[in-house]
Scaffold this motif. Structure first.
Motif, short mmCIF file in Angstrom:
data_model
loop_
_atom_site.label_atom_id
_atom_site.label_comp_id
_atom_site.label_asym_id
_atom_site.label_seq_id
_atom_site.Cartn_x
_atom_site.Cartn_y
_atom_site.Cartn_z
N PRO A 63 0.79 -1.02 -0.11
CA PRO A 63 -0.04 0.00 -0.08
C PRO A 63 0.66 1.17 -0.08
N GLU A 64 2.04 1.19 0.65
CA GLU A 64 2.90 2.40 0.76
C GLU A 64 3.46 2.59 -0.60
N ASN A 108 1.87 1.82 -3.44
CA ASN A 108 0.86 2.20 -4.27
C ASN A 108 0.62 3.85 -4.11
N SER A 109 0.75 4.31 -2.78
CA SER A 109 0.37 5.68 -2.67
C SER A 109 1.54 6.57 -2.99
N THR A 169 -9.95 -3.49 3.58
CA THR A 169 -10.18 -2.12 3.08
C THR A 169 -11.46 -2.33 2.71
N GLY A 212 -8.40 5.77 -3.78
CA GLY A 212 -6.77 5.72 -4.09
C GLY A 212 -6.80 5.72 -5.68
N ALA A 239 -7.20 9.13 -6.97
CA ALA A 239 -5.90 10.21 -6.67
C ALA A 239 -4.82 9.75 -7.54
N ARG A 240 -4.63 8.30 -7.81
CA ARG A 240 -3.67 7.83 -8.88
C ARG A 240 -3.86 8.35 -10.25
N LYS A 291 -3.13 12.10 -10.84
CA LYS A 291 -1.73 12.17 -10.76
C LYS A 291 -1.07 11.91 -12.20
#
Ligand code: C5P
Length: 227
Positions: free
Chosen positions: A97-98, A100-101, A172, A180, A183-184, A187
């Motif tokens: 997950p780290e 991923n973000s 989750t 998530g 947001a990706r 970006k």
């Protein structure tokens, strides 16, 4: 790159782009297997750099990261299924997950992209391949023989990711996964360098209502029709 194919007189390049969770990796992997092509998961390379950045505490230190990435050795084994970072198998670590973000922030740095794109183009010289990511049809292989843009609705993509995460016992919710992904997407489509976009000559495939096998057959049909 390990397990290289020998360069042949006639090489075919298939490039696929699309957003997170569109199914492009699964599709590309299956098409590669059916055609005996090399498979290039370009996102895995940005993820490996992100693992490196996290481990060295330099994810936020762009100049240091740019300097270190030049000395970072990224390689594939097992026809793209395994990714090696300085000879260590990081195939599981790159999916955290780290990572991923953080990955989209690392991937927006032009100098990092420059290094990775050159590496990808060198891999592309080794034989027929199918490569997938965000800028394969536009920047990495603008002259690819076949270009596809694979998409699906955000809700569908989030649902697929949630199923994958649940299978790995990650606790989750659909809402969190969807946030998530949004947001990706934002970006990846709005960055200054090599944003995700649909190449003018790419065939768009919406996978919302289609199975993986249907999409694989569609791509194989396109490739075989030009034999
Ligand atoms: O495809 P995947 O979801 O593994 O990609 C992870 C991230 O790597 C993307 O969200 C994007 O920020 C970056 N990426 C990229 N260009 C590519 C492939 C991936 O910027 N060609």
């Amino acid at each position: 790159m390990r397990g290289r194919m020998r360069k042949t007189a006639y090489q075919v390049t298939i490039a696929i782009d699309g957003p997170a969770g569109s199914g492009k990796s699964t599709v590309a992997r299956r098409v590669a297997e059916k055609l005996g092509f090399l498979y290039l998961d370009s996102g895995a390379m940005y993820r490996a750099v992100t693992v490196f950045a996290i481990r060295h505490g330099i994810a936020e230190d762009t100049p240091k990261l740019i300097d270190m990435v030049k000395r970072c050795h990224i390689d594939f084994a097992d026809n793209g299924k395994t990714i090696l970072l300085n000879d260590e198998n990081v195939s599981t670590d790159i999916r955290s997950p780290e990572v991923n973000s953080l990955v989209a922030d690392v991937a927006k740095i032009p100098e990092i992209r420059h290094e990775i794109v050159r590496h990808q183009q060198r891999i592309g010289e080794e034989g027929s391949l199918i490569a997938e990511g965000r800028d394969l049809t536009t920047i990495v292989f603008p002259n690819a023989d076949f270009k596809f843009y694979i998409d699906a609705s955000v809700t569908e993509r989030a649902g697929r990711r949630l199923a994958e995460l649940r299978a790995q016992n990650v606790d989750t919710t659909l809402k969190a996964v969807e946030a998530g992904i949004r947001a990706r997407d934002k970006k990846d489509t709005s960055r200054a360098h090599s944003p995700l976009r649909i190449a003018a000559d790419a065939i768009r495939v919406d996978t919302t209502q289609r199975t993986i096998d249907e999409v694989v057959d569609f791509i194989l049909g396109q490739v075989k029709s030009k034999d």
